[in-house]
Design a protein around this motif. Structure first.
Motif, mmCIF file in Angstrom:
data_model
loop_
_atom_site.group_PDB
_atom_site.id
_atom_site.type_symbol
_atom_site.label_atom_id
_atom_site.label_comp_id
_atom_site.label_asym_id
_atom_site.label_seq_id
_atom_site.Cartn_x
_atom_site.Cartn_y
_atom_site.Cartn_z
ATOM 1 N N HIS B 49 -54.166 -31.368 5.686
ATOM 2 C CA HIS B 49 -55.280 -31.020 4.790
ATOM 3 C C HIS B 49 -55.630 -32.195 3.875
ATOM 4 O O HIS B 49 -56.803 -32.443 3.582
ATOM 5 C CB HIS B 49 -54.921 -29.786 3.944
ATOM 6 C CG HIS B 49 -54.778 -28.535 4.757
ATOM 7 N ND1 HIS B 49 -53.872 -27.538 4.433
ATOM 8 C CD2 HIS B 49 -55.393 -28.137 5.900
ATOM 9 C CE1 HIS B 49 -53.967 -26.571 5.330
ATOM 10 N NE2 HIS B 49 -54.876 -26.905 6.232
ATOM 11 N N PHE B 87 -61.507 -29.670 13.634
ATOM 12 C CA PHE B 87 -60.228 -28.963 13.467
ATOM 13 C C PHE B 87 -60.002 -27.935 14.555
ATOM 14 O O PHE B 87 -60.930 -27.284 15.032
ATOM 15 C CB PHE B 87 -60.212 -28.219 12.119
ATOM 16 C CG PHE B 87 -60.314 -29.115 10.935
ATOM 17 C CD1 PHE B 87 -59.159 -29.572 10.297
ATOM 18 C CD2 PHE B 87 -61.552 -29.513 10.447
ATOM 19 C CE1 PHE B 87 -59.249 -30.400 9.194
ATOM 20 C CE2 PHE B 87 -61.649 -30.343 9.353
ATOM 21 C CZ PHE B 87 -60.497 -30.796 8.716
ATOM 22 N N PHE B 89 -57.137 -24.707 14.939
ATOM 23 C CA PHE B 89 -56.090 -24.013 14.190
ATOM 24 C C PHE B 89 -55.254 -23.148 15.119
ATOM 25 O O PHE B 89 -55.692 -22.728 16.189
ATOM 26 C CB PHE B 89 -56.718 -23.124 13.106
ATOM 27 C CG PHE B 89 -57.575 -23.892 12.129
ATOM 28 C CD1 PHE B 89 -56.990 -24.508 11.017
ATOM 29 C CD2 PHE B 89 -58.946 -24.016 12.324
ATOM 30 C CE1 PHE B 89 -57.781 -25.212 10.123
ATOM 31 C CE2 PHE B 89 -59.730 -24.715 11.431
ATOM 32 C CZ PHE B 89 -59.156 -25.326 10.328
ATOM 33 N N SER B 91 -54.484 -20.072 14.699
ATOM 34 C CA SER B 91 -55.082 -18.744 14.931
ATOM 35 C C SER B 91 -56.547 -18.814 15.325
ATOM 36 O O SER B 91 -57.322 -17.918 15.026
ATOM 37 C CB SER B 91 -54.922 -17.849 13.712
ATOM 38 O OG SER B 91 -53.952 -18.339 12.842
ATOM 39 N N PHE B 93 -59.545 -18.969 14.819
ATOM 40 C CA PHE B 93 -60.676 -18.820 13.890
ATOM 41 C C PHE B 93 -62.029 -18.923 14.582
ATOM 42 O O PHE B 93 -62.966 -19.518 14.059
ATOM 43 C CB PHE B 93 -60.605 -19.848 12.745
ATOM 44 C CG PHE B 93 -59.428 -19.635 11.843
ATOM 45 C CD1 PHE B 93 -59.059 -18.361 11.437
ATOM 46 C CD2 PHE B 93 -58.678 -20.717 11.391
ATOM 47 C CE1 PHE B 93 -57.969 -18.167 10.611
ATOM 48 C CE2 PHE B 93 -57.587 -20.523 10.555
ATOM 49 C CZ PHE B 93 -57.234 -19.249 10.168
ATOM 50 N N GLN B 95 -65.392 -16.926 15.775
ATOM 51 C CA GLN B 95 -66.076 -15.760 15.213
ATOM 52 C C GLN B 95 -66.259 -14.705 16.303
ATOM 53 O O GLN B 95 -67.092 -14.849 17.200
ATOM 54 C CB GLN B 95 -67.431 -16.173 14.624
ATOM 55 C CG GLN B 95 -67.302 -17.199 13.514
ATOM 56 C CD GLN B 95 -66.327 -16.755 12.435
ATOM 57 O OE1 GLN B 95 -66.471 -15.677 11.871
ATOM 58 N NE2 GLN B 95 -65.310 -17.573 12.161
ATOM 59 N N LYS B 97 -67.515 -11.800 16.602
ATOM 60 C CA LYS B 97 -68.759 -11.057 16.860
ATOM 61 C C LYS B 97 -69.887 -11.950 17.353
ATOM 62 O O LYS B 97 -70.944 -11.464 17.722
ATOM 63 C CB LYS B 97 -69.210 -10.331 15.581
ATOM 64 C CG LYS B 97 -68.310 -9.169 15.219
ATOM 65 C CD LYS B 97 -68.718 -8.595 13.882
ATOM 66 C CE LYS B 97 -67.835 -7.419 13.494
ATOM 67 N NZ LYS B 97 -68.103 -7.015 12.095
ATOM 68 N N ASN B 103 -70.785 -19.845 18.461
ATOM 69 C CA ASN B 103 -69.562 -20.398 17.893
ATOM 70 C C ASN B 103 -69.563 -21.922 17.975
ATOM 71 O O ASN B 103 -69.236 -22.602 17.005
ATOM 72 C CB ASN B 103 -68.342 -19.857 18.653
ATOM 73 C CG ASN B 103 -67.706 -18.666 17.958
ATOM 74 O OD1 ASN B 103 -67.031 -18.831 16.953
ATOM 75 N ND2 ASN B 103 -67.952 -17.475 18.486
ATOM 76 N N ARG B 154 -65.680 -26.167 20.279
ATOM 77 C CA ARG B 154 -66.295 -26.266 18.960
ATOM 78 C C ARG B 154 -65.859 -27.562 18.264
ATOM 79 O O ARG B 154 -66.632 -28.186 17.536
ATOM 80 C CB ARG B 154 -65.893 -25.054 18.122
ATOM 81 C CG ARG B 154 -66.552 -24.995 16.756
ATOM 82 C CD ARG B 154 -66.146 -23.747 16.008
ATOM 83 N NE ARG B 154 -64.717 -23.741 15.734
ATOM 84 C CZ ARG B 154 -64.024 -22.660 15.365
ATOM 85 N NH1 ARG B 154 -64.627 -21.494 15.257
ATOM 86 N NH2 ARG B 154 -62.728 -22.739 15.136
#
Ligand SMILES: Nc1ncnc2c1ncn2[C@@H]1O[C@H](COP(=O)(O)OP(=O)(O)O)[C@@H](O)[C@H]1O
Ligand SMILES: [Mg+2]
Lengths: 426, 226
Positions: B49, B87, B89, B91, B93, B95, B97, B103, B154
């Protein structure tokens, strides 16, 4: 990030929560519905009333009455003055205008004519079939616009009479056109005679016009109307020699075309009379409509206020639910300002949706109800509900602004979110 | 080239100060693949970070292409991240929906890429991760491995200069994890971008050019640097 892309994303996330979006905007919709409808009713009411006023009054017309004593019905006996009065007993009196008052008023520059309100009590009216009917006799007013079934106002000065269509068949005529040019008689008692056995005289008039009930008439003339000169003859016979001769409860002053009747009104008031323009007399109706509209708009505003809390609540929950999405967008370099805009635009969409639904329903409902209301009130095809595109647009824009304002706090919360916290999963 | 100089990051106030990173310094050449290794809680994510300007350490500098990104304004660092970094991650992340297409479109929209130029980039990225046939599917219909491949799409769609991946295979089984690893290393080699992978998996770390071992917020050792 471009505003267009933000707006599209805002719209998309609202579509992803359809039920919530719809319910939140429905609260705004109730407000929009109420406000749009009250504005339309107010606009319709004012248009209707101003039509009535312009049909029934003349802007150059001033009605003058004597200034009545403030202390009326006083316990103490009143000193004698030579004012013309009607004494109702118990100390209650009504002052009348005398010829000298009329002379004073007619000397004011800008006064074109002055017509006393002659009070004539007719005994009956009769025509071709010799049937006798009661009838109200009034002076024809210059400003009053009449609607004719047949004939016109022309010739009323030379022994003519204007009669309501209600008398056509009862007096024995086939129809309104049939009555034009026919002679009818009005019976009047001599006031100065002994009231036990008064002399009665028949005055003959030629019918020049037959009026019909007008949707615009505030006091539909359902009797007969005569020119002032003819009224004077009847009045002199009816009241001559009595205490009420040459005295009148009120007079109608017509001003010159090039003067403002309000100025003349003030001059007459300063002379110690009670003068009102025709518009003054009608203005209370406007006040009534405005108050009614204000109350309705107040209810609408209350609904909008409630919806403000709805939007704040919905948007706060939305921010909490979407912390990871917000965190990700920030990690990808989306600016705080744009995150804030995303949530404010969502609120704007909610406002636009709710405002459009409410305004749309109000317009549709109003247009469906309008003919029924007009029919029910018997005012023909006059609209009492008038939708002004500008005011509908302003209401919707106003609600969008209210929604965006409600969205500011949640949007700020989203913009301030710490991406590291938001993206922490363990 | 990324130069990390004397980074110190602490949490908490005076009497209960916790040092998450302590005087960290190293240099990463352009186009390298780097593994940041260490046990859970050792400070790997905090270091990542900090290197990406998401977190602000008390002291130290992160110099990328001669510029100390920690000294940039919020607006400038946001712009820097949207154009040069991306990035992945643990999990995902993604979207759930939104469609796969939307995305992948997000980083381009954030970077202000014109709509007309987005389509080809998005389709290329989806093709690279073999999800082009899922273009119009909602992300929630994807399996875990597919979601992480979508995250890779992405991450690469805007041709970043540095790709950070925080435990990219941590939530995947070994087979799907290997697919994602291959995607990342192939992309790193073909496009000569810097790949920084945070992991505690030694096998994944060994595929990297450089391994930085962290323990209790300090550098234990650095392997692979010539
Ligand atoms: N906001 C915080 N407040 C206090 N301690 C924190 C905070 N964030 C991280 N830490 C601590 O810093 C240490 C390093 O965290 P992290 O970088 O997430 O470790 P890793 O990614 O190596 O598992 C951990 O001990 C964690 O508890
Ligand atoms: Mg971690």
């Amino acid at each position: 990030m471009k505003i267009r892309d933000i707006a599209i994303r805002a719209g998309r996330s609202l579509r992803q929560a359809k039920a919530r979006t719809l319910l939140t905007s429905l609260a705004i919709g109730v407000g929009a519905f109420t406000i749009v409808l009250s504005l339309a009713v107010g606009a319709g009411g004012r248009t209707y009333v101003s039509n009535i006023i312009s049909s029934n009054t003349n802007i150059h017309e001033i009605i003058v009455q004597p200034k009545q004593d403030k202390i009326n019905g006083a316990a103490k006996p009143q000193k004698y003055t030579d004012d013309a009065v009607i004494d109702y007993g118990a100390g209650y009196t009504m002052k009348l205008l005398k010829q000298s008052d009329l002379d004073k008023i007619s000397k004011i520059s800008g006064v074109k004519s002055i017509t006393p309100d002659y009070i004539v009590t007719a005994k009956y009216i009769t025509g071709i079939n010799n049937e006798k009917y009661r009838v109200g006799v009034t002076t024809i007013l210059e400003g009053l616009k009449l609607e004719f079934e047949a004939g016109s106002k022309d010739g009323v000065e030379n022994g003519g009479i204007i009669i309501s269509d209600r008398y056509v068949s009862v007096l024995g005529y086939k129809n309104a056109t049939d009555m034009i040019g026919k002679n009818i008689q009005i019976a009047v008692e001599k006031g100065s005679d002994s009231p036990l056995n008064p002399e009665t005289k028949l005055f003959e008039f030629k019918v020049v016009g037959v009026t019909k009930k007008s949707a615009m008439a505030i006091m539909p003339s359902n009797g007969v109307q005569l020119a002032p000169s003819e009224m004077e003859k009847l009045f002199n016979y009816n009241q001559g020699g009595t205490s009420l001769a040459n005295s009148y409860p009120d007079v109608v002053v017509i001003t010159d075309d090039n003067v403002n009747s309000k100025d003349i009104k003030n001059i007459i008031n300063d002379m110690g009379y009670d003068a009102q323009t025709a518009e003054d007399l009608m203005s209370f109706i406007f006040q009534f409509i405005n108050v009614l509209q204000g109350i309705l708009i107040g209810f609408g505003a209350l609904a909008v206020l409630t919806s403000v809390f709805g939007i704040i609540n919905t948007q706060y929950i939305s921010v909490l639910e979407r912390t990871q999405q917000i965190g990700l967008m920030k990690a990808l370099g989306m600016r705080r300002r744009d995150i804030g805009r995303l949530f404010k635009l969502e609120a704007a969409w909610i406002g636009l949706l709710g405002g459009s639904i409410g305004a749309g329903l109000a317009v549709i409902g109003g247009m469906i109800a309008n003919p029924h209301i007009s029919k029910w009130l018997g005012i023909g095809n006059i609209s009492l509900i008038i939708f002004e595109p500008l005011s509908v647009t302003i209401v919707i824009i106003g609600l969008v602004i209210v929604s965006v304002t409600s969205g500011i706090l949640p949007a700020r919360k989203a913009a301030k979110l710490d991406p590291i916290e938001a993206l922490r999963t363990e | 080239m990324i130069e990390v100089k004397h980074i110190t990051k602490t949490y908490g106030k005076k009497d209960s100060v916790f040092v998450a990173l302590s005087d960290i310094s190293f240099v990463i050449p352009d186009g390298a693949s780097v593994a940041i290794l260490g046990k859970s809680g050792s400070g790997k994510s905090t270091l990542m970070h900090t290197m990406s300007g998401l977190d602000h350490p008390e002291t130290g500098e992160v110099i990328i292409d001669g510029q100390n990104i920690l000294a940039l304004s919020q607006k400038e660092i946001d712009k820097f991240r949207s154009h040069k970094m991306s990035f992945i991650f643990q999990s995902f992340f993604v979207q759930a929906k939104e469609t796969c297409y939307d995305n992948v479109s997000l980083p381009l929209e954030i970077a202000g890429v014109a709509p007309s130029r987005r389509r080809s980039k998005i389709e290329a990225a989806l093709t690279a991760v073999e999800l082009i046939d899922k273009k119009k599917s909602k992300a929630r219909t994807l399996s875990g491995g597919q979601k992480q491949r979508l995250a890779v799409a992405r991450a690469i769609v805007n041709s970043p200069q540095i790709l950070f991946a925080d435990e990219p295979t941590g939530n995947l089984d070994s087979v799907t994890g290997a697919v994602v690893e291959d995607l990342l290393f192939n992309y790193n080699k073909q496009n000569k971008i810097t790949l920084i992978v945070v992991t505690h998996d030694p096998d994944l770390a060994n595929r990297c050019d450089i391994q930085i071992h962290i323990k209790d917020g300090k550098i234990e050792s650095i392997e692979g640097l010539k």
